[in-house]
Design a protein around this motif. Structure first.
Motif, PDB file in Angstrom:
ATOM      1  N   VAL A 183       0.832  -1.208   0.000  1.00 18.56           N
ATOM      2  CA  VAL A 183       0.000   0.000   0.000  1.00 18.56           C
ATOM      3  C   VAL A 183       0.865   1.255   0.000  1.00 18.56           C
ATOM      4  CG1 VAL A 183      -1.672   1.315   1.355  1.00 18.56           C
ATOM      5  CG2 VAL A 183      -1.953  -1.144   1.091  1.00 18.56           C
ATOM      6  N   THR A 184       1.935   1.254   0.773  1.00 14.32           N
ATOM      7  CA  THR A 184       2.782   2.445   0.867  1.00 14.32           C
ATOM      8  C   THR A 184       3.489   2.734  -0.448  1.00 14.32           C
ATOM      9  OG1 THR A 184       3.122   2.044   3.225  1.00 14.32           O
ATOM     10  CG2 THR A 184       4.682   3.497   2.125  1.00 14.32           C
ATOM     11  N   LEU A 185       4.070   1.721  -1.069  1.00 11.54           N
ATOM     12  CA  LEU A 185       4.783   1.936  -2.332  1.00 11.54           C
ATOM     13  C   LEU A 185       3.830   2.366  -3.439  1.00 11.54           C
ATOM     14  CD1 LEU A 185       7.319  -1.046  -2.265  1.00 11.54           C
ATOM     15  CD2 LEU A 185       7.747   1.365  -1.750  1.00 11.54           C
ATOM     16  N   LEU A 186       2.640   1.758  -3.504  1.00  4.60           N
ATOM     17  CA  LEU A 186       1.660   2.185  -4.502  1.00  4.60           C
ATOM     18  C   LEU A 186       1.223   3.622  -4.265  1.00  4.60           C
ATOM     19  CD1 LEU A 186      -0.613  -0.995  -4.821  1.00  4.60           C
ATOM     20  CD2 LEU A 186       0.990  -0.098  -6.513  1.00  4.60           C
ATOM     21  N   THR A 187       1.015   3.978  -3.011  1.00  5.73           N
ATOM     22  CA  THR A 187       0.597   5.352  -2.694  1.00  5.73           C
ATOM     23  C   THR A 187       1.662   6.362  -3.092  1.00  5.73           C
ATOM     24  OG1 THR A 187      -0.733   4.557  -0.827  1.00  5.73           O
ATOM     25  CG2 THR A 187      -0.147   6.873  -0.835  1.00  5.73           C
ATOM     26  N   VAL A 188       2.911   6.078  -2.751  1.00  9.29           N
ATOM     27  CA  VAL A 188       3.999   7.007  -3.086  1.00  9.29           C
ATOM     28  C   VAL A 188       4.154   7.141  -4.596  1.00  9.29           C
ATOM     29  CG1 VAL A 188       6.485   7.375  -2.921  1.00  9.29           C
ATOM     30  CG2 VAL A 188       5.208   6.628  -0.915  1.00  9.29           C
ATOM     31  N   GLY A 189       4.121   6.019  -5.318  1.00  4.71           N
ATOM     32  CA  GLY A 189       4.286   6.079  -6.762  1.00  4.71           C
ATOM     33  C   GLY A 189       3.172   6.848  -7.453  1.00  4.71           C
ATOM     34  N   VAL A 190       1.923   6.557  -7.111  1.00  2.00           N
ATOM     35  CA  VAL A 190       0.791   7.238  -7.742  1.00  2.00           C
ATOM     36  C   VAL A 190       0.783   8.724  -7.380  1.00  2.00           C
ATOM     37  CG1 VAL A 190      -1.724   7.356  -7.842  1.00  2.00           C
ATOM     38  CG2 VAL A 190      -0.582   5.138  -7.865  1.00  2.00           C
ATOM     39  N   CYS A 191       1.045   9.043  -6.123  1.00  2.51           N
ATOM     40  CA  CYS A 191       1.034  10.443  -5.696  1.00  2.51           C
ATOM     41  C   CYS A 191       2.127  11.256  -6.381  1.00  2.51           C
ATOM     42  CB  CYS A 191       1.185  10.532  -4.178  1.00  2.51           C
ATOM     43  SG  CYS A 191      -0.298  10.092  -3.259  1.00  2.51           S
ATOM     44  N   LEU A 192       3.311  10.690  -6.514  1.00  2.00           N
ATOM     45  CA  LEU A 192       4.399  11.427  -7.156  1.00  2.00           C
ATOM     46  C   LEU A 192       4.089  11.700  -8.625  1.00  2.00           C
ATOM     47  CD1 LEU A 192       7.669   9.892  -5.659  1.00  2.00           C
ATOM     48  CD2 LEU A 192       6.597  12.089  -5.140  1.00  2.00           C
ATOM     49  N   ILE A 193       3.508  10.738  -9.324  1.00  2.00           N
ATOM     50  CA  ILE A 193       3.198  10.932 -10.744  1.00  2.00           C
ATOM     51  C   ILE A 193       2.154  12.032 -10.920  1.00  2.00           C
ATOM     52  CG2 ILE A 193       2.191   9.849 -12.776  1.00  2.00           C
ATOM     53  CD1 ILE A 193       3.444   7.216 -11.873  1.00  2.00           C
ATOM     54  N   PHE A 194       1.032  11.916 -10.229  1.00  2.00           N
ATOM     55  CA  PHE A 194      -0.042  12.888 -10.401  1.00  2.00           C
ATOM     56  C   PHE A 194       0.328  14.252  -9.813  1.00  2.00           C
ATOM     57  CE2 PHE A 194      -2.456   9.001 -11.035  1.00  2.00           C
ATOM     58  CZ  PHE A 194      -3.303   9.350 -12.072  1.00  2.00           C
ATOM     59  N   ALA A 195       1.025  14.250  -8.687  1.00  2.75           N
ATOM     60  CA  ALA A 195       1.410  15.524  -8.084  1.00  2.75           C
ATOM     61  C   ALA A 195       2.439  16.259  -8.943  1.00  2.75           C
ATOM     62  CB  ALA A 195       1.961  15.296  -6.684  1.00  2.75           C
ATOM     63  N   PHE A 196       3.341  15.514  -9.558  1.00  3.26           N
ATOM     64  CA  PHE A 196       4.345  16.136 -10.423  1.00  3.26           C
ATOM     65  C   PHE A 196       3.697  16.786 -11.633  1.00  3.26           C
ATOM     66  CE2 PHE A 196       7.732  15.659 -13.731  1.00  3.26           C
ATOM     67  CZ  PHE A 196       8.575  16.626 -13.213  1.00  3.26           C
ATOM     68  N   LEU A 197       2.758  16.099 -12.266  1.00  2.00           N
ATOM     69  CA  LEU A 197       2.069  16.673 -13.417  1.00  2.00           C
ATOM     70  C   LEU A 197       1.228  17.877 -13.009  1.00  2.00           C
ATOM     71  CD1 LEU A 197       0.936  13.371 -15.189  1.00  2.00           C
ATOM     72  CD2 LEU A 197       2.892  14.831 -15.759  1.00  2.00           C
ATOM     73  N   ALA A 198       0.553  17.781 -11.864  1.00  2.00           N
ATOM     74  CA  ALA A 198      -0.267  18.912 -11.410  1.00  2.00           C
ATOM     75  C   ALA A 198       0.591  20.109 -11.039  1.00  2.00           C
ATOM     76  CB  ALA A 198      -1.122  18.477 -10.214  1.00  2.00           C
ATOM     77  N   ALA A 199       1.740  19.870 -10.394  1.00  2.00           N
ATOM     78  CA  ALA A 199       2.624  20.980 -10.029  1.00  2.00           C
ATOM     79  C   ALA A 199       3.180  21.669 -11.269  1.00  2.00           C
ATOM     80  CB  ALA A 199       3.761  20.464  -9.145  1.00  2.00           C
ATOM     81  N   LEU A 200       3.525  20.910 -12.289  1.00  2.00           N
ATOM     82  CA  LEU A 200       3.989  21.511 -13.544  1.00  2.00           C
ATOM     83  C   LEU A 200       2.885  22.335 -14.193  1.00  2.00           C
ATOM     84  CD1 LEU A 200       6.040  18.620 -15.194  1.00  2.00           C
ATOM     85  CD2 LEU A 200       6.928  20.747 -14.246  1.00  2.00           C
ATOM     86  N   ALA A 201       1.662  21.830 -14.154  1.00  2.00           N
ATOM     87  CA  ALA A 201       0.556  22.544 -14.791  1.00  2.00           C
ATOM     88  C   ALA A 201       0.276  23.886 -14.119  1.00  2.00           C
ATOM     89  CB  ALA A 201      -0.694  21.668 -14.785  1.00  2.00           C
TER      90      ALA A 201
END
Length: 306
Positions: free
Chosen positions: A105-123
C-alpha cells in the motif's frame, strides 16, 4: 616640502609564555556563542534519540521489567523472546502478511502520488489557465479538512465499490489523503527552478521536452525524493483509516496489527509492542538511507547540467 607621517597601526598584544596571543573580547564572545549553540544541539539530539533508544531498550528486556517503578536504562536480563513473540504470531495476526500489506500500500501510494502531483505541479506553475488560482486554493482548503470527518463517507463509498479489505481500496484512500500536500510541496520546488534554464537549453538546440528532461528534471529530483519520503512516512504510519477499511486479520497493515497486542482480558505485553515498533521502524530507516544518497546525487547532477 613637508611630509605627513602615516598613522601607526595598533600594536598586537604580546604573546604569552606559550607563544599564543590572547584572544580579543569579540573572539571570546563568538567562542562562547559557538559552545552554547553546540550544547543546545547536543541537547536537542539527545531528546530526539532517547525515545528510540527507550523503545529498543524495552524490546530487549522481559515484560515484567517494564512494569517496575524504577526505570531500567539497560536491560538486566537480555532477551530476544519479544521478537520471537512478534514473528511467531502467538494467537494473533501474523507479522509478515501485515508487513507485506503495509509495504504494498505504501509503495503504490507514493508512486501514484508522485506521478499525479508532479504533473499537477507543472501545470499550475508553468502554464496560465482559467481557474488556476482556484485550483491551488482548493488544494490548500482540502488539507484543512481532518481525515476523521470523512470516515463515514469513505467507508460507504468503498463498501459500495466492493473495495473494503482490499489493497486497492486502502491505496485509493491514502492517495486522496496524501496527494493534496504532495502537490503543494512539489509546486514550491517547481516554482523555484527558473524557466530561463529551459529556454537557454532550447537556444542551444534542445527540444522543449529534451530541455525539460535534461535540465529541469535533475534539479527537481531532490524535491521528488523529499516529497516521496513524506508520503512514505505518512502512508506507513497511518492507523485510523486502515483500522476502518482493513478490518480482517489477513488484510491488516502494521499499525493496525500492532493494536492486537492490547487486549481487555490480559495484561498488555509492552515489551512485545516495543519489539514490533522497532521492526516497523526499520523499513522507514532503510528507505530514508537509500533515498538520501539519491537526493544528494540528484542535486549535484542537476546543478552541473544546469
Amino acid at each position: 616640502m613637508t611630509t605627513t607621517a602615516a598613522p601607526l597601526a595598533p600594536l598586537a598584544p604580546p604573546p604569552d609564555r606559550g607563544g599564543r596571543r590572547p584572544s580579543s573580547p569579540a573572539r571570546r564572545r563568538r567562542r562562547a556563542v559557538d559552545v552554547l549553540l553546540g550544547a543546545i544541539a547536543v541537547l536537542v539530539f539527545v531528546c530526539s534519540v532517547f525515545p528510540v533508544y527507550w523503545m529498543i531498550n524495552t524490546s530487549l528486556m522481559p515484560n515484567n521489567e517494564t512494569r517496575t517503578l524504577v526505570p531500567n536504562f539497560v536491560p538486566s536480563t537480555f532477551t530476544w523472546r519479544n521478537y520471537e513473540t512478534v514473528l511467531s504470531g502467538a494467537g494473533r495476526a501474523d507479522f509478515l502478511p501485515a508487513l507485506a500489506n503495509s509495504a504494498t500500500v505504501t509503495l503504490l501510494t507514493v508512486g501514484v502520488c508522485l506521478i499525479f502531483a508532479f504533473l499537477a505541479a507543472l501545470a499550475v506553475t508553468r502554464f496560465r489557465f482559467r481557474g488556476r488560482r482556484a485550483f491551488v486554493l482548493t488544494i490548500l482548503v482540502v488539507q484543512m479538512i481532518p481525515g476523521e470527518a470523512m470516515i463515514i463517507s469513505t467507508y460507504r463509498v468503498l463498501d459500495g465499490w466492493q473495495l473494503l479489505n482490499t489493497i486497492a481500496g486502502l491505496t485509493l484512500v491514502y492517495v486522496a489523503t496524501v496527494l493534496p500536500f504532495t502537490i503543494w510541496t512539489l509546486r514550491g520546488f517547481v516554482n523555484g527552478v527558473p524557466i530561463e534554464l529551459e529556454e537557454a537549453a532550447m537556444i542551444d538546440g534542445c527540444s522543449k521536452s529534451g530541455a525539460f528532461w535534461r535540465v529541469t528534471f535533475p534539479l527537481l529530483a531532490p524535491g521528488l525524493v523529499a516529497t516521496g519520503v513524506f508520503g512514505f512516512i505518512q502512508a506507513w504510519n497511518e492507523f485510523l483509516l486502515a483500522l476502518v477499511v482493513m478490518s480482517r486479520p489477513e488484510s491488516m497493515t502494521l499499525p493496525v496489527w500492532l493494536r492486537t497486542f492490547q487486549q481487555a482480558t490480559t495484561t498488555t505485553n509492552w515489551a512485545a509492542i516495543m519489539a514490533g515498533s522497532t521492526l516497523m521502524a526499520i523499513p522507514v530507516i532503510v528507505f530514508f538511507l537509500i533515498v538520501q544518497g539519491r537526493m544528494t546525487s540528484g542535486l549535484v547532477s542537476g546543478a552541473v547540467k544546469g
